[in-house]
Design a protein around this motif. Structure first.
Motif, PDB file in Angstrom:
ATOM      1  N   THR A   1       0.854  -1.060   0.362  1.00 25.41           N
ATOM      2  CA  THR A   1      -0.059   0.289   0.248  1.00 25.41           C
ATOM      3  C   THR A   1       0.756   0.926  -0.043  1.00 25.41           C
ATOM      4  O   THR A   1       0.752   2.415  -0.676  1.00 25.41           O
ATOM      5  CB  THR A   1      -0.653   0.469   1.608  1.00 25.41           C
ATOM      6  OG1 THR A   1      -1.415  -1.296   0.778  1.00 25.41           O
ATOM      7  CG2 THR A   1      -2.324   0.793   1.489  1.00 25.41           C
TER       8      THR A   1
ATOM      9  N   LEU B   1      -5.691   5.559   3.251  1.00 28.39           N
ATOM     10  CA  LEU B   1      -5.816   3.984   2.982  1.00 28.39           C
ATOM     11  C   LEU B   1      -4.729   3.340   4.448  1.00 28.39           C
ATOM     12  O   LEU B   1      -5.075   2.510   4.485  1.00 28.39           O
ATOM     13  CB  LEU B   1      -4.648   4.046   1.663  1.00 28.39           C
ATOM     14  CG  LEU B   1      -5.802   3.829   0.990  1.00 28.39           C
ATOM     15  CD1 LEU B   1      -4.423   4.232  -0.438  1.00 28.39           C
ATOM     16  CD2 LEU B   1      -6.757   3.160   0.443  1.00 28.39           C
TER      17      LEU B   1
ATOM     18  N   VAL C   1      -1.915   3.540   5.642  1.00 27.83           N
ATOM     19  CA  VAL C   1      -0.812   1.994   5.047  1.00 27.83           C
ATOM     20  C   VAL C   1      -0.042   1.688   6.496  1.00 27.83           C
ATOM     21  O   VAL C   1       0.383   0.613   5.769  1.00 27.83           O
ATOM     22  CB  VAL C   1       0.441   2.817   4.596  1.00 27.83           C
ATOM     23  CG1 VAL C   1      -0.057   3.673   3.090  1.00 27.83           C
ATOM     24  CG2 VAL C   1       1.031   3.965   5.108  1.00 27.83           C
TER      25      VAL C   1
END
Lengths: 204, 86
Positions: free
Chosen positions: A76, A96, A98
């Motif tokens: 990611t 997201l 990560v």
């Protein structure tokens, strides 16, 4: 080489091989060519980015092309957009995240509607797509091209085969709990994904 | 004297910001610090981006630069009280 057959093995997925035994293609490409492009086209803003940290492997038996196992993994943190502030937001905990979710994965489950054309072919590949810790079964169209004996031509000393996979598909970010229903004027709900990857199967 | 100096600086800033924005591509999106160069792998035919570190000012840069220039110019119009000589 009548004893050697081949088939276009498809996959995200499928592998075609010149031998009647399963081949395992490693998608960690030392040349850094493998990439995924993602596009989000919202009314106020269009976001284009790429991901390059791709790994994973796919094993396919040419005598039974539908029997495909494997997993494609994307790191990611390798998702990249050209604007540094946008990239920070993308990687941050609101989007997201990560650090908590370092991988995006697609685990192959089933290959269907296989159509061959020489060393290329198309198929629909069903698998479990996991993003932000949410797993969802999706089916994506895939085009695969088998390149026997081409591994050495890309550099290096090892003989082997290549499998090139291309796929275009869409996902909805709300399906994966990515700021569901929020900021839809700037960040579109639908994410276009284009995948272009090559896996290598070195000969022992 | 200070008013003239501020206005001159504001004009230079405005011209510089607009000139830089136009010269570096007149990007209508956000400012970029990297630009993808598209390449093709000869064997697999896969197209892939190689990112080159390059500053491409976007509309955010243009707006911020213009706002800064306008602010400087506006400051030069603030009336000042003259000291009375003793």
């Amino acid at each position: 080489m009548t004893t050697k057959l081949f088939a276009t093995a498809l996959l995200a997925t499928v592998a075609v091989s010149a031998q009647a035994e399963p081949l395992t293609f490693d998608f960690k490409d030392p040349k850094g060519v493998n990439n995924i492009v993602f596009k989000l086209d919202a009314p106020l803003e269009s976001i284009n980015g790429t991901a390059s940290g791709i790994s994973g492997s796919v094993t396919a038996d040419p005598s039974s092309p539908a029997d495909v196992k494997g997993k494609i993994i994307v790191a990611t943190e390798t998702l990249h957009v050209p604007n540094p502030v946008m990239k920070d937001h993308l990687h941050g905990p609101k989007w997201l995240d990560v650090k908590t979710h370092p991988e995006i994965t697609f685990e192959l489950k089933k290959v269907s509607d296989v159509q061959r054309d020489g060393n290329s072919g198309t198929a629909n590949v069903t698998g479990v797509f996991t993003l932000m810790g949410v797993s969802k079964e999706i089916t994506v169209p895939v085009k695969a091209t088998y390149l026997p004996g081409k591994l050495k031509a890309r550099g290096g000393d090892v003989d082997g085969d290549l499998l090139v996979i291309r796929s275009n598909f869409k996902i909805n970010r709300s399906d994966f709990k990515i700021q569901a229903g929020q900021n839809t004027d700037k960040v579109s709900e639908e994410i276009d994904i284009s995948l272009s990857i090559a896996g290598a199967a070195p000969k022992a | 004297m200070l008013r003239t100096f501020l206005r001159l600086i504001a004009a230079i800033c405005l011209a510089g910001v607009i000139g830089l924005w136009v010269t570096l591509g007149a990007e209508k999106g956000w400012t970029k610090t990297s630009v993808p160069i598209q390449k093709t792998d000869e064997i697999t035919g896969i197209e892939y981006p190689v990112f080159e570190n390059r500053f491409v000012p976007g509309l955010d840069f243009l707006v911020a630069g213009c706002a800064g220039s306008i602010f400087l110019a506006a400051v030069s119009f603030i009336p000042t009280t003259k000291r009375k000589k003793p």
